[in-house]
Write a protein that holds these residues in place. Sequence first.
Motif, mmCIF file in Angstrom:
data_model
loop_
_atom_site.group_PDB
_atom_site.id
_atom_site.type_symbol
_atom_site.label_atom_id
_atom_site.label_comp_id
_atom_site.label_asym_id
_atom_site.label_seq_id
_atom_site.Cartn_x
_atom_site.Cartn_y
_atom_site.Cartn_z
ATOM 1 N N LEU A 125 91.542 104.905 -17.668
ATOM 2 C CA LEU A 125 92.184 103.942 -18.605
ATOM 3 C C LEU A 125 93.593 103.830 -18.016
ATOM 4 C CD1 LEU A 125 91.873 106.481 -21.575
ATOM 5 C CD2 LEU A 125 90.303 104.370 -21.138
ATOM 6 N N LEU A 126 93.965 104.137 -16.961
ATOM 7 C CA LEU A 126 95.218 104.023 -16.254
ATOM 8 C C LEU A 126 95.437 102.390 -16.220
ATOM 9 C CD1 LEU A 126 97.977 104.981 -15.501
ATOM 10 C CD2 LEU A 126 97.091 105.244 -13.134
ATOM 11 N N GLU A 127 94.498 101.714 -15.402
ATOM 12 C CA GLU A 127 94.579 100.049 -15.303
ATOM 13 C C GLU A 127 94.540 99.429 -16.374
ATOM 14 O OE1 GLU A 127 91.989 96.754 -13.065
ATOM 15 O OE2 GLU A 127 91.987 98.691 -12.136
ATOM 16 N N ARG A 128 93.828 99.745 -17.340
ATOM 17 C CA ARG A 128 93.887 98.996 -18.940
ATOM 18 C C ARG A 128 95.302 99.321 -19.429
ATOM 19 N NH1 ARG A 128 87.965 100.201 -21.357
ATOM 20 N NH2 ARG A 128 86.885 99.466 -19.791
ATOM 21 N N ALA A 129 95.987 100.385 -19.321
ATOM 22 C CA ALA A 129 97.093 100.844 -19.923
ATOM 23 C C ALA A 129 98.297 100.011 -19.409
ATOM 24 C CB ALA A 129 97.543 102.094 -19.760
ATOM 25 N N ILE A 130 98.206 99.260 -18.172
ATOM 26 C CA ILE A 130 99.078 98.645 -17.647
ATOM 27 C C ILE A 130 99.303 97.468 -18.406
ATOM 28 C CG2 ILE A 130 99.607 97.148 -15.642
ATOM 29 C CD1 ILE A 130 98.150 99.140 -13.965
ATOM 30 N N SER A 131 98.302 96.745 -19.010
ATOM 31 C CA SER A 131 98.406 95.427 -19.659
ATOM 32 C C SER A 131 98.360 95.462 -21.239
ATOM 33 C CB SER A 131 97.414 94.547 -18.986
ATOM 34 O OG SER A 131 96.193 95.079 -19.449
ATOM 35 N N GLN A 132 98.084 96.557 -21.701
ATOM 36 C CA GLN A 132 97.971 96.899 -23.242
ATOM 37 C C GLN A 132 98.701 98.079 -23.630
ATOM 38 O OE1 GLN A 132 93.837 96.003 -22.568
ATOM 39 N NE2 GLN A 132 93.364 98.034 -23.366
ATOM 40 N N GLY B 129 88.646 105.187 -32.621
ATOM 41 C CA GLY B 129 90.111 105.551 -32.489
ATOM 42 C C GLY B 129 90.392 104.550 -31.529
ATOM 43 N N ILE B 130 91.680 105.212 -30.820
ATOM 44 C CA ILE B 130 92.690 104.411 -29.707
ATOM 45 C C ILE B 130 93.259 105.606 -28.893
ATOM 46 C CG2 ILE B 130 93.302 102.269 -31.017
ATOM 47 C CD1 ILE B 130 96.046 103.472 -31.192
ATOM 48 N N VAL B 131 93.404 105.287 -27.783
ATOM 49 C CA VAL B 131 94.321 106.195 -26.833
ATOM 50 C C VAL B 131 95.574 105.385 -26.535
ATOM 51 C CG1 VAL B 131 94.342 107.258 -24.655
ATOM 52 C CG2 VAL B 131 92.331 107.403 -25.878
ATOM 53 N N THR B 132 96.498 105.837 -26.702
ATOM 54 C CA THR B 132 97.896 105.157 -26.596
ATOM 55 C C THR B 132 98.437 105.160 -25.141
ATOM 56 O OG1 THR B 132 99.577 106.940 -26.830
ATOM 57 C CG2 THR B 132 98.745 105.615 -28.813
ATOM 58 N N ARG B 133 99.002 104.082 -24.698
ATOM 59 C CA ARG B 133 99.613 103.878 -23.392
ATOM 60 C C ARG B 133 100.648 105.269 -23.231
ATOM 61 N NH1 ARG B 133 101.867 98.719 -21.171
ATOM 62 N NH2 ARG B 133 102.921 98.562 -23.432
ATOM 63 N N SER B 134 101.162 105.549 -24.112
ATOM 64 C CA SER B 134 102.102 106.800 -23.593
ATOM 65 C C SER B 134 101.410 107.951 -23.493
ATOM 66 C CB SER B 134 103.190 106.895 -25.133
ATOM 67 O OG SER B 134 102.452 107.354 -26.324
ATOM 68 N N ASP B 135 100.267 108.492 -24.188
ATOM 69 C CA ASP B 135 99.618 109.438 -23.919
ATOM 70 C C ASP B 135 98.898 109.469 -22.562
ATOM 71 O OD1 ASP B 135 99.825 110.829 -26.456
ATOM 72 O OD2 ASP B 135 98.222 110.041 -27.516
ATOM 73 N N ILE B 136 98.493 108.347 -22.121
ATOM 74 C CA ILE B 136 97.898 108.113 -20.704
ATOM 75 C C ILE B 136 99.039 108.297 -19.711
ATOM 76 C CG2 ILE B 136 96.877 106.573 -19.054
ATOM 77 C CD1 ILE B 136 95.861 105.087 -21.909
ATOM 78 N N ILE B 137 100.116 108.015 -19.794
ATOM 79 C CA ILE B 137 101.512 108.203 -18.958
ATOM 80 C C ILE B 137 101.600 109.574 -18.934
ATOM 81 C CG2 ILE B 137 103.731 107.551 -18.572
ATOM 82 C CD1 ILE B 137 103.259 104.706 -19.782
ATOM 83 N N LYS B 138 101.790 110.048 -20.246
ATOM 84 C CA LYS B 138 102.110 111.528 -20.043
ATOM 85 C C LYS B 138 101.108 112.627 -19.634
ATOM 86 C CE LYS B 138 104.424 111.383 -24.423
ATOM 87 N NZ LYS B 138 104.040 111.501 -26.026
ATOM 88 N N TYR B 139 99.631 112.084 -19.622
ATOM 89 C CA TYR B 139 98.839 112.824 -18.910
ATOM 90 C C TYR B 139 99.035 112.834 -17.381
ATOM 91 C CZ TYR B 139 94.232 113.781 -16.591
ATOM 92 O OH TYR B 139 93.237 113.968 -15.923
ATOM 93 N N PHE B 140 99.247 111.546 -16.969
ATOM 94 C CA PHE B 140 99.397 111.224 -15.376
ATOM 95 C C PHE B 140 100.475 112.056 -15.077
ATOM 96 C CE2 PHE B 140 95.936 108.344 -16.026
ATOM 97 C CZ PHE B 140 95.236 108.975 -14.820
ATOM 98 N N MET B 141 101.679 112.034 -15.805
ATOM 99 C CA MET B 141 102.921 112.701 -15.485
ATOM 100 C C MET B 141 102.581 114.106 -15.198
ATOM 101 S SD MET B 141 105.723 110.839 -17.573
ATOM 102 C CE MET B 141 107.155 112.010 -17.310
ATOM 103 N N ASP B 142 101.996 114.673 -16.156
ATOM 104 C CA ASP B 142 101.623 116.292 -16.127
ATOM 105 C C ASP B 142 100.721 116.507 -14.634
ATOM 106 O OD1 ASP B 142 103.142 116.793 -18.445
ATOM 107 O OD2 ASP B 142 101.211 116.921 -19.762
ATOM 108 N N LYS B 143 99.872 115.632 -14.715
ATOM 109 C CA LYS B 143 98.897 115.844 -13.386
ATOM 110 C C LYS B 143 99.967 115.834 -12.187
ATOM 111 C CE LYS B 143 94.458 114.415 -12.017
ATOM 112 N NZ LYS B 143 93.240 114.293 -12.577
ATOM 113 N N CYS B 144 100.756 114.944 -11.928
ATOM 114 C CA CYS B 144 101.626 114.844 -10.914
ATOM 115 C C CYS B 144 102.627 116.146 -10.739
ATOM 116 C CB CYS B 144 102.634 113.458 -10.803
ATOM 117 S SG CYS B 144 101.747 111.939 -10.466
ATOM 118 N N ARG B 145 103.116 116.463 -11.625
ATOM 119 C CA ARG B 145 103.765 117.652 -11.721
ATOM 120 C C ARG B 145 102.983 119.009 -11.249
ATOM 121 N NH1 ARG B 145 105.560 116.378 -16.962
ATOM 122 N NH2 ARG B 145 107.603 115.526 -16.693
ATOM 123 N N GLU B 146 101.679 118.969 -11.706
ATOM 124 C CA GLU B 146 100.692 120.089 -11.306
ATOM 125 C C GLU B 146 100.486 120.145 -9.682
ATOM 126 O OE1 GLU B 146 97.527 119.527 -13.560
ATOM 127 O OE2 GLU B 146 98.461 120.030 -15.418
#
Length: 148
Positions: A100-107, A121-138
């Motif tokens: 989803l990350l690539e799609r979230a760049i442009s929408q 339903g939808i997945v918001t860009r902010s939820d995608i970003i939060k997911y990857f931020m948490d993953k980077c912290r881990e």
Amino acid sequence: MNIASFLMPKSEVAYLHDNMTLRQGAEKLRRSGFSAIPVIDIEDRYVGVISVGDILWNTLAFNQSLDDITMKKMEQMTVREFIQNGKVKPACIDTAMEHLLERAISQNFVPVVDDRNVFIGIVTRSDIIKYFMDKCRECGGFDFPQKM
């Protein structure tokens, strides 16, 4: 991890039916407060996305001047005529977050469908970003602030 845990269900999402009049669609889009929302057909299948810009630019294109735009004319056009077909591609419910990350760049959101292309339903860009931020912290990656 798949996207099901990040899904904002259809019952909580603003969306339009493709057979609504342009006036109905514009009013619902305005009330939603969003700049773009998903469009589904009568059988709840995902059709595309419509944005404020789509309505504005296409309304201007279909009329000779601003004076030609009337509520009556907006009642004669449907949302279907203004949809961004294919521009915002949906993801299947079993899609991995990494895809989803690539799609979230442009929408701002990614529409989610089931295996019959029914909008769920939808997945918001902010939820995608939060997911990857948490993953980077881990992983000991970037040191993102907890709250901005």
